[in-house]
Enzyme design. Structure first.
Site, PDB file in Angstrom:
ATOM      1  N   SER A 141      56.053  62.670  58.128  1.00 36.79           N
ATOM      2  CA  SER A 141      56.573  63.863  57.468  1.00 36.79           C
ATOM      3  C   SER A 141      56.591  63.638  55.956  1.00 36.79           C
ATOM      4  O   SER A 141      56.746  62.504  55.493  1.00 36.79           O
ATOM      5  CB  SER A 141      57.999  64.139  57.954  1.00 36.79           C
ATOM      6  OG  SER A 141      58.593  65.141  57.160  1.00 36.79           O
ATOM      7  N   TYR A 155      66.437  61.091  59.184  1.00 37.06           N
ATOM      8  CA  TYR A 155      65.099  61.640  59.454  1.00 37.06           C
ATOM      9  C   TYR A 155      64.093  61.097  58.443  1.00 37.06           C
ATOM     10  O   TYR A 155      63.039  60.560  58.815  1.00 37.06           O
ATOM     11  CB  TYR A 155      65.151  63.169  59.413  1.00 37.06           C
ATOM     12  CG  TYR A 155      63.828  63.815  59.746  1.00 37.06           C
ATOM     13  CD1 TYR A 155      63.383  63.894  61.058  1.00 37.06           C
ATOM     14  CD2 TYR A 155      63.017  64.343  58.740  1.00 37.06           C
ATOM     15  CE1 TYR A 155      62.170  64.480  61.360  1.00 37.06           C
ATOM     16  CE2 TYR A 155      61.791  64.928  59.038  1.00 37.06           C
ATOM     17  CZ  TYR A 155      61.378  64.998  60.350  1.00 37.06           C
ATOM     18  OH  TYR A 155      60.162  65.570  60.650  1.00 37.06           O
TER      19      TYR A 155
HETATM   20  P1  NAD Z   1      59.524  69.914  68.720  1.00 43.47           P
HETATM   21  O1  NAD Z   1      60.996  69.807  68.857  1.00 43.47           O
HETATM   22  O2  NAD Z   1      58.869  71.185  69.120  1.00 43.47           O
HETATM   23  O3  NAD Z   1      58.827  68.711  69.476  1.00 43.47           O
HETATM   24  C1  NAD Z   1      59.379  67.434  69.509  1.00 43.47           C
HETATM   25  C2  NAD Z   1      58.929  66.754  70.792  1.00 43.47           C
HETATM   26  O4  NAD Z   1      59.556  65.461  70.866  1.00 43.47           O
HETATM   27  C3  NAD Z   1      59.366  67.546  72.038  1.00 43.47           C
HETATM   28  O5  NAD Z   1      58.303  67.603  72.938  1.00 43.47           O
HETATM   29  C4  NAD Z   1      60.497  66.710  72.592  1.00 43.47           C
HETATM   30  O6  NAD Z   1      60.598  66.776  74.005  1.00 43.47           O
HETATM   31  C5  NAD Z   1      60.095  65.308  72.155  1.00 43.47           C
HETATM   32  N1  NAD Z   1      61.281  64.457  72.178  1.00 43.47           N
HETATM   33  C6  NAD Z   1      62.373  64.552  71.394  1.00 43.47           C
HETATM   34  N2  NAD Z   1      63.296  63.656  71.812  1.00 43.47           N
HETATM   35  C7  NAD Z   1      62.766  63.002  72.883  1.00 43.47           C
HETATM   36  C8  NAD Z   1      63.235  61.995  73.759  1.00 43.47           C
HETATM   37  N3  NAD Z   1      64.448  61.458  73.642  1.00 43.47           N
HETATM   38  N4  NAD Z   1      62.426  61.576  74.750  1.00 43.47           N
HETATM   39  C9  NAD Z   1      61.201  62.114  74.905  1.00 43.47           C
HETATM   40  N5  NAD Z   1      60.700  63.072  74.116  1.00 43.47           N
HETATM   41  C10 NAD Z   1      61.485  63.517  73.118  1.00 43.47           C
HETATM   42  O7  NAD Z   1      59.216  69.577  67.197  1.00 43.47           O
HETATM   43  P2  NAD Z   1      57.843  69.655  66.387  1.00 43.47           P
HETATM   44  O8  NAD Z   1      58.095  70.496  65.193  1.00 43.47           O
HETATM   45  O9  NAD Z   1      56.684  69.973  67.264  1.00 43.47           O
HETATM   46  O10 NAD Z   1      57.750  68.136  65.877  1.00 43.47           O
HETATM   47  C11 NAD Z   1      56.759  67.224  66.316  1.00 43.47           C
HETATM   48  C12 NAD Z   1      56.675  66.088  65.310  1.00 43.47           C
HETATM   49  O11 NAD Z   1      56.286  66.601  64.037  1.00 43.47           O
HETATM   50  C13 NAD Z   1      58.021  65.383  65.090  1.00 43.47           C
HETATM   51  O12 NAD Z   1      57.813  63.987  64.989  1.00 43.47           O
HETATM   52  C14 NAD Z   1      58.491  65.956  63.761  1.00 43.47           C
HETATM   53  O13 NAD Z   1      59.345  65.082  63.084  1.00 43.47           O
HETATM   54  C15 NAD Z   1      57.170  66.140  63.047  1.00 43.47           C
HETATM   55  N6  NAD Z   1      57.231  67.109  61.941  1.00 43.47           N
HETATM   56  C16 NAD Z   1      57.580  68.417  62.168  1.00 43.47           C
HETATM   57  C17 NAD Z   1      57.618  69.312  61.090  1.00 43.47           C
HETATM   58  C18 NAD Z   1      57.966  70.763  61.277  1.00 43.47           C
HETATM   59  O14 NAD Z   1      58.070  71.510  60.274  1.00 43.47           O
HETATM   60  N7  NAD Z   1      58.161  71.238  62.516  1.00 43.47           N
HETATM   61  C19 NAD Z   1      57.314  68.856  59.806  1.00 43.47           C
HETATM   62  C20 NAD Z   1      56.979  67.517  59.615  1.00 43.47           C
HETATM   63  C21 NAD Z   1      56.926  66.654  60.699  1.00 43.47           C
END
Ligand code: NAD
Length: 249
Positions: A141, A155
């Protein structure tokens, strides 16, 4: 079909970014191992949609034993070409909160966002050595690059750790054909972003982004599939910024 016949484990595959990445990988012919935490119905539906022999594997990454067990189950399905460490959470805790709450949030965030990826990486490297190489793609991120907000310090720290891990793996194991890169998104068009905009207005999110738009899920999927192409070897160690120039370095 640049990934035809290649098996790729995607953690958090049922999440918004995880499913976009999984779809893009399957569109290039990959057999995706769909890891999920709790939502088996979503994982089954995604695997059915992806085709190419996609399978689902569950693991609660908050459990310190789970990442190693997850890799063992994945590896039991056959040779693995790549690991995508995508699963992640973003929790809030303030310096004014009680120490026990502070510790609990830091511990959980680091376990799910960083230690789980570290343990999967360890197991993957041993597997890739036997296979003559392999790929790791970490979803980090912008928060890990430029620092983050006061109420979500864990985070940013966990994502900074993931970025450093990416570079160390790339430098340490690249010579064995084990290549590692990261994607560092800023704002992405997800439900979380929609909620933020509903609460604070579009300007609060977009004013710092010169192109005045958040990254789309499609952009992230495309980039992940591109970065994992066998032909892309020199991306080893790269941290790919996907933030519309809201942070440059
Ligand atoms: P999301 O919440 O839709 O997906 C997160 C995934 O991680 C889910 O499938 C969830 O089940 C899994 N997860 C969380 N805790 C878990 C656990 N204890 N055991 C197993 N699985 C677990 O979020 P997203 O936006 O799709 O994020 C995906 C990645 O992208 C993350 O690492 C997030 O930090 C990163 N990210 C997101 C953004 C954004 O703006 N959404 C920006 C930068 C980085």
């Amino acid at each position: 079909m640049h990934l035809s016949g290649k098996t790729i484990l995607v953690t958090g595959a049922t999440g918004e970014i995880g499913s976009a990445i999984s779809r893009a990988l399957a569109a290039e012919g990959a057999r995706v191992l769909v890891h999920y935490g709790r939502n088996q119905a979503a994982a089954d539906a995604l695997a059915a949609e992806l085709g190419h022999g996609a399978l689902t594997i569950d693991a609660d990454l908050a459990d310190p034993a789970a990442p190693t067990q997850l890799w063992a189950k994945a590896e039991a399905t056959g040779p693995i070409y790549a690991l995508v460490n995508n699963a992640g959470i973003r929790s809030e805790v303030s310096v004014t909160d009680p120490l026990a709450d502070w510790h609990a949030v830091w511990q959980r965030e680091m376990q799910i966002n960083l230690t789980a990826a570290v343990d999967l990486t360890k197991a993957a490297i041993l597997h890739f050595r036997e296979e003559g190489g392999g790929r790791i793609l970490n979803i980090a991120s912008r928060a890990g690059q430029r620092g983050y907000s006061a109420n979500a310090l864990p985070y940013g720290v966990s994502k900074a750790g993931l970025i450093n891990l990416t570079k160390s793996i790339a430098r340490s194991f690249g010579g064995e054909g084990i290549l590692c890169s990261a994607i560092a998104p800023g704002w992405v068009e997800t439900r979380m972003a929609e909620e933020f905009i509903a609460q604070h207005g579009a300007d609060a999110a977009l004013s710092e982004i010169p192109i005045r738009q958040m990254a789309t899920l499609k952009e992230l999927g495309e980039l992940a599939a591109f970065a994992l192409r066998p032909s892309q070897r020199s991306l080893n160690g790269a941290v790919l910024d996907v933030n519309g120039a809201s942070y440059t370095r």
